[in-house]
Design a protein around this motif. Structure first.
Motif, PDB file in Angstrom:
ATOM      1  N   LEU A 181      -9.457 -19.390 -10.231  1.00 14.13           N
ATOM      2  CA  LEU A 181      -8.448 -18.950 -11.431  1.00 14.13           C
ATOM      3  C   LEU A 181      -8.006 -20.315 -11.856  1.00 14.13           C
TER       4      LEU A 181
ATOM      5  N   ASN B  35      -5.125 -17.790 -18.446  1.00  7.93           N
ATOM      6  CA  ASN B  35      -6.844 -17.693 -17.392  1.00  7.93           C
ATOM      7  C   ASN B  35      -7.973 -16.645 -17.928  1.00  7.93           C
TER       8      ASN B  35
ATOM      9  N   PRO C  35      -1.256 -17.476 -10.950  1.00  5.35           N
ATOM     10  CA  PRO C  35      -2.054 -16.877  -9.753  1.00  5.35           C
ATOM     11  C   PRO C  35      -2.140 -16.772  -8.931  1.00  5.35           C
TER      12      PRO C  35
ATOM     13  N   LYS D 199      -5.684 -10.954  -8.117  1.00  6.34           N
ATOM     14  CA  LYS D 199      -6.736 -12.408  -8.635  1.00  6.34           C
ATOM     15  C   LYS D 199      -7.858 -12.272  -8.567  1.00  6.34           C
TER      16      LYS D 199
ATOM     17  N   ALA E 246      -9.773 -12.525 -13.036  1.00 13.27           N
ATOM     18  CA  ALA E 246     -10.804 -12.950 -12.801  1.00 13.27           C
ATOM     19  C   ALA E 246     -11.899 -12.684 -13.566  1.00 13.27           C
TER      20      ALA E 246
END
Ligand SMILES: Nc1ncnc2c1ncn2[C@@H]1O[C@H](COP(=O)(O)OP(=O)(O)OP(=O)(O)O)[C@@H](O)[C@H]1O
Length: 360
Positions: free
Chosen positions: A107, A116, A152, A160, A164
């Motif tokens: 990230l 992100n 993050p 996390k 993703a």
């Protein structure tokens, strides 16, 4: 494309790294067909060539030889040993069909969760509302609806990985490659991520390629398995085939670890009752799958054959809706009765392995 065509077709893939002092043949003549909706587990120890192989699917790693065909498009083509690749501008489009997640999440720490997630589609001309809606949908899907503005560093490992996954899904891929995505997570978080992958597979029809060194992860969600060693696929099949009839020792080792059998065996061997086993009693491992479990195995042994079973270790898994079990047990009784009982349960599909003691 018909239901029956593979969404990913790898044909005779070789990857050779030429280095100054040595040549590494990381992938050796691997062919693999992955069908739409599969969760295809690729298992092997570190260095087996798993990452190198799956990176050929989106040409992050160009194969030295072989054909890579994704959704009917040739990304790499072998013309009598001369390799050619799809032009970069076309590759960019093809790569949108293939999302990827990694062990270390990758990230961007200076960006929020929302930023992100939107990164892969930043080039699309979306209004503020459309962006908001897209982020909401994706974060909702991965169970992180309330963390859009977090960074993050404020998230747990599992969270996390969820970000993703949401980011990987932003370009609406048909395929998700998971490269050791749960290896840095604790067992409980690992399970929740695997369940999320399964949900995406069912709800979105996402095809998933799951690379891991843990058969445990494969066991939870995959329907197909390939085992890799030294750059080669040494065994492959449906999850059930691999778990009930593994052929290669490496596959057996992976399964024994995943089912705790290895640990169970060690503990059982140390028990006094096993160390002082008296003939004709024997220590056996009974393995069964599916229909044969419908038979009340242990009570049959006693009722029909007068053989009693002292269970020292047991493990039953439900794999693809089929019970698969292993029992380590001492069988006691008259030698002839034990022999007849074993012959009978073997006929009913139970595999019997004598671990200690012998039948004359
Ligand atoms: N870019 C590279 N240059 C040279 N050798 C490489 C390169 N990438 C991988 N290798 C080598 O290829 C072999 C296979 O590596 P690969 O990473 O595919 O294995 P793996 O099964 O995915 O293991 P791991 O989970 O540890 O990554 C290893 O011997 C590795 O050192």
């Amino acid at each position: 494309m018909s239901e029956k065509s593979p969404i990913i077709k790898l044909e005779n893939i070789d990857v050779i790294f030429e280095q100054k002092k040595q040549t590494i043949h990381a992938v050796k003549d691997v062919s693999l067909d992955i069908y739409p909706g599969d969760i295809y587990g690729i298992v092997g120890y570190s260095g087996a060539g798993k990452s190198t192989l799956v990176r050929t699917i989106n040409l992050l790693q160009k194969p030295t030889h072989g054909n890579v065909i994704v959704s009917g498009t040739n990304l790499a083509t072998d013309n009598n040993g001369l390799e050619s690749y799809i032009p970069n501008k076309d590759l960019r489009n093809e790569r949108k069909k293939i999302g990827m997640i990694f062990q270390h999440f990758n990230l961007m720490n200076e960006r929020t969760v929302a930023q992100n997630v939107l990164f892969p589609i930043a080039h699309l001309k979306l209004t503020k509302d459309q962006r908001q809606q897209k982020v909401n949908e994706l974060l909702d899907l991965v169970g992180l609806a309330d963390r859009a503005n977090a960074y993050p560093s404020q998230l747990s490992g599992g969270q996390k990985q969820r970000v993703a996954i949401a980011r990987a899904l932003a370009s609406e891929p048909e395929i998700l490659i998971s490269d050791e995505a749960t290896s840095a997570l604790d067992p409980k978080t690992t399970n929740s991520i695997l369940l999320l992958l399964k949900k995406l597979n069912v709800e979105l029809g996402l095809t998933i390629v799951l690379i891991t060194h843990e058969m445990q992860a494969v066991k939870e969600i995959a329907n197909k398995v390939a085992v890799m060693e030294n750059g080669e696929v040494i065994e492959r099949g449906s999850l059930l085939e691999i778990f009930t009839a593994p052929e290669k020792q490496l596959t057996k080792d992976f399964i024994d670890t995943a089912t705790n059998l290895e640990d169970g065996l060690r503990k059982v061997q140390n028990q006094g009752i096993v160390q002082n086993l008296q003939s004709p009693d024997i220590l056996v491992q009974l393995s069964y799958a599916g229909a044969s479990t419908d038979e009340p195995l242990i009570s049959t042994l006693f009722k029909e054959f007068n053989v009693s079973a002292n269970i020292l270790f047991g493990n039953v898994e439900i794999l693809q809706n089929t019970p698969v079990g292993t029992l380590i047990t001492i069988l006691s009784g008259q030698q002839q009765d034990i022999k007849t009982a074993i012959a009978s349960i073997e006929q009913n599909g139970v595999e019997v392995k004598i671990l200690k003691g012998a039948l004359a």
